[in-house]
Scaffold this motif. Structure first.
Motif, PDB file in Angstrom:
ATOM      1  N   GLY B  74     -50.854  66.661  78.955  1.00 10.58           N
ATOM      2  CA  GLY B  74     -49.437  66.611  79.311  1.00 10.58           C
ATOM      3  C   GLY B  74     -48.496  66.577  78.122  1.00 10.58           C
ATOM      4  N   VAL B  75     -47.217  66.483  78.421  1.00  8.11           N
ATOM      5  CA  VAL B  75     -46.171  66.404  77.397  1.00  8.11           C
ATOM      6  C   VAL B  75     -45.331  65.159  77.666  1.00  8.11           C
ATOM      7  CG1 VAL B  75     -45.992  68.867  76.823  1.00  8.11           C
ATOM      8  CG2 VAL B  75     -44.739  67.961  78.793  1.00  8.11           C
ATOM      9  N   ALA B  76     -44.568  64.764  76.639  1.00  8.84           N
ATOM     10  CA  ALA B  76     -43.757  63.549  76.787  1.00  8.84           C
ATOM     11  C   ALA B  76     -42.480  63.665  75.970  1.00  8.84           C
ATOM     12  CB  ALA B  76     -44.556  62.329  76.307  1.00  8.84           C
ATOM     13  N   THR B  77     -41.437  63.004  76.450  1.00  6.92           N
ATOM     14  CA  THR B  77     -40.188  62.936  75.685  1.00  6.92           C
ATOM     15  C   THR B  77     -39.435  61.678  76.071  1.00  6.92           C
ATOM     16  OG1 THR B  77     -38.268  64.183  74.930  1.00  6.92           O
ATOM     17  CG2 THR B  77     -38.690  64.187  77.306  1.00  6.92           C
ATOM     18  N   HIS B  78     -38.424  61.329  75.247  1.00  5.10           N
ATOM     19  CA  HIS B  78     -37.599  60.175  75.586  1.00  5.10           C
ATOM     20  C   HIS B  78     -36.139  60.566  75.730  1.00  5.10           C
ATOM     21  CE1 HIS B  78     -36.790  60.415  71.367  1.00  5.10           C
ATOM     22  NE2 HIS B  78     -38.005  60.015  71.023  1.00  5.10           N
TER      23      HIS B  78
END
Lengths: 323, 323
Positions: B74-78
């Motif tokens: 998966g991918v992630a960001t804030h």
């Protein structure tokens, strides 16, 4: 004005005549709205049209079809909505005067918009008798050609160019046609133009008219088999308050598959949904087609449906969902 | 994330990679705004883009460039703005998870929008330390790939595809190129992509960045010759509050002609004017370019100017001119 109905050839001639003065407006889609409706929707965005509405098609056809002698005396109308803007715009492009009779009580914003497009306003009292008397006086003094907002052969032929473009764009950009077209109905100018064009160009395409429940005279006319005109209906879709007339009735009664209606809240919800998801500014009148599509999924599910977004002239300080 | 700058070839590869997942958004014009500014303006309408903003270009390039093994984690960001929506959309198209760390105090509408695109929200406290700790924990547990909203080679290469399309559309639809392009600047992702593409494809086109006066850190950085980052600037153009970072600074400092600013009222006026005359829904951030064009007529008069309309995600219940 004439009560001879326009022909397909008139519509083709109209398109050639008005092409330099109108936009070929884009056809937009929304995967969100496709999922929500179960249909494939293709929005013909006449809110991006010159003067902000499809009415510039009919108005331009009327103005640029005049002989030089007629044109020199100008054009005149007593609409105070998009037709007045469109006729003023078209007259300005030809360099001739456009006289608009408006009640002195009309909102300043509407007067400013007409003047912004070069229209010459003559004010009347806010009554039918004053409007008719004032309009007769203006015509007598100027000899200007009356261009009715919709019950006019030239206007209907002009509005028909919208469906012609839509069908051309469907083939060119999407590689297929449509199963149905939905457009709002007020006086019936856009629907009549749609009937005029599609009955020859694509006779299998079903034509649905969309109308506010609170101004459902066209639906009741359609069921009764003759024109029913209401006195002063009240709806947020303020472009759709006017009744059918003999020329538009001829098209509606012959070629329309059905007339579907939506409540005020359904119209406002569809309008806000379109702004939020498609990022386009459109008038309440233009939301009526999406409202009836959402309300009647069994009619449209699995179908390719053209939706005519008729205009984008709306008061940004008074949006219906903030009132 | 990497601090190697993307190349023109990276941008070309990005365009091939993301084409199936993005719209080729239309280029619109407005005779009214042309007359008002004395320039010829060409609006690249990324407000019609998938997920409502240009950011889907960079996000899609990052997501679809991952190996299968990386992608499975998966991918992630804030980010909690358009980047979060875009990354969630792109991850959804690839069928992989997208983790978004957001303060628990973020507006419900933003949380709903992220979830609507399939994003998985992990809430943190509204402080930088909590956000960083929470994000580190999510990454550790999931092994998700961090995709920064703008300081990321893959993201900048993706944003560069917008100017490539714009130049192609200018030639195909209008038969000529541009003298200048104006785009808003926040963290500098769009401007960096614009520099990346135009410095090879059309090096004579001047690139102007447009910034709110109340968040003018990029303008001050540009004048000082090094990055100046402000703490929590306040502006209606809420997409433009973030500072430049090393990758975007490299492009801005080398290729931008000038950074021009506009006041809050000028931004709101330009936004309303665009809604009223172009009939498009755009965010306050997108109005900054038109605001600086109106404010600096001597810079743009007689020029052909591309204007990047970066997004259309706005709260329709809280329009700035009704507050």
């Amino acid at each position: 004005m004439t009560d001879i109905l326009p022909t397909y050839a008139d519509m083709l001639a109209a398109h050639e005549r008005i092409k330099p003065y109108i936009h070929r407006t884009p056809v937009l889609t929304s995967s969100f709205l496709n999922e929500k409706t179960g249909a494939e929707l293709f929005f013909k965005c006449e809110n991006f049209q010159k003067a902000g509405a499809f009415k510039v098609r009919g108005a331009s056809n009327a103005v640029f079809g005049l002989s030089d002698e007629q044109a020199a005396r100008g054009v005149a109308t007593h609409s105070s909505g998009n037709h007045a803007l469109s006729l003023s715009y078209a007259a300005g492009r030809r360099g001739i005067p456009c006289h608009v009779v408006m009640p002195r009580t009309a909102p300043q914003a509407k007067k400013d918009a007409v003047r912004g497009y070069g229209g010459i306003i003559t004010e009347c009292e806010p009554s039918t008798s004053s409007r008719e008397a004032t309009f007769a006086k203006v015509q007598e003094e100027t000899g200007a050609e009356f261009v009715h907002p919709y019950n006019d052969t030239r206007v209907i032929a002009g509005q028909g160019t919208c469906s012609k473009e839509l069908m051309e764009q469907m083939e060119a950009e999407y590689g297929h046609g449509l199963d149905a077209v939905v457009a709002p109905i007020g006086g019936g100018g856009m629907i009549s133009g749609t009937c005029l064009t599609l009955s020859t160009l694509a006779p299998d395409v079903k034509i649905y008219a969309a109308e506010p429940e609170q101004a459902d005279d066209a639906m009741r006319s359609f069921k009764a088999g003759h024109i029913i005109a209401d006195d002063a209906p009240d709806t947020v879709a303020d472009g759709l308050k006017v009744p059918l007339k003999e020329n538009t009735w001829a098209f509606v009664s012959q070629h329309v598959t059905d007339i579907l209606t939506a409540s005020e809240q359904e119209i406002i919800d569809a309008m806000k949904l379109t702004w939020a998801r498609m990022k386009i500014v459109m008038e309440p009148s233009c939301a009526v087609p999406l409202a009836v599509i959402l309300k009647n999924p069994e009619v449209f599910r699995g179908k390719r449906v053209g939706v005519v977004v008729t205009g984008g002239n709306v008061d940004l300080d008074k949006l219906p969902w903030t009132l």
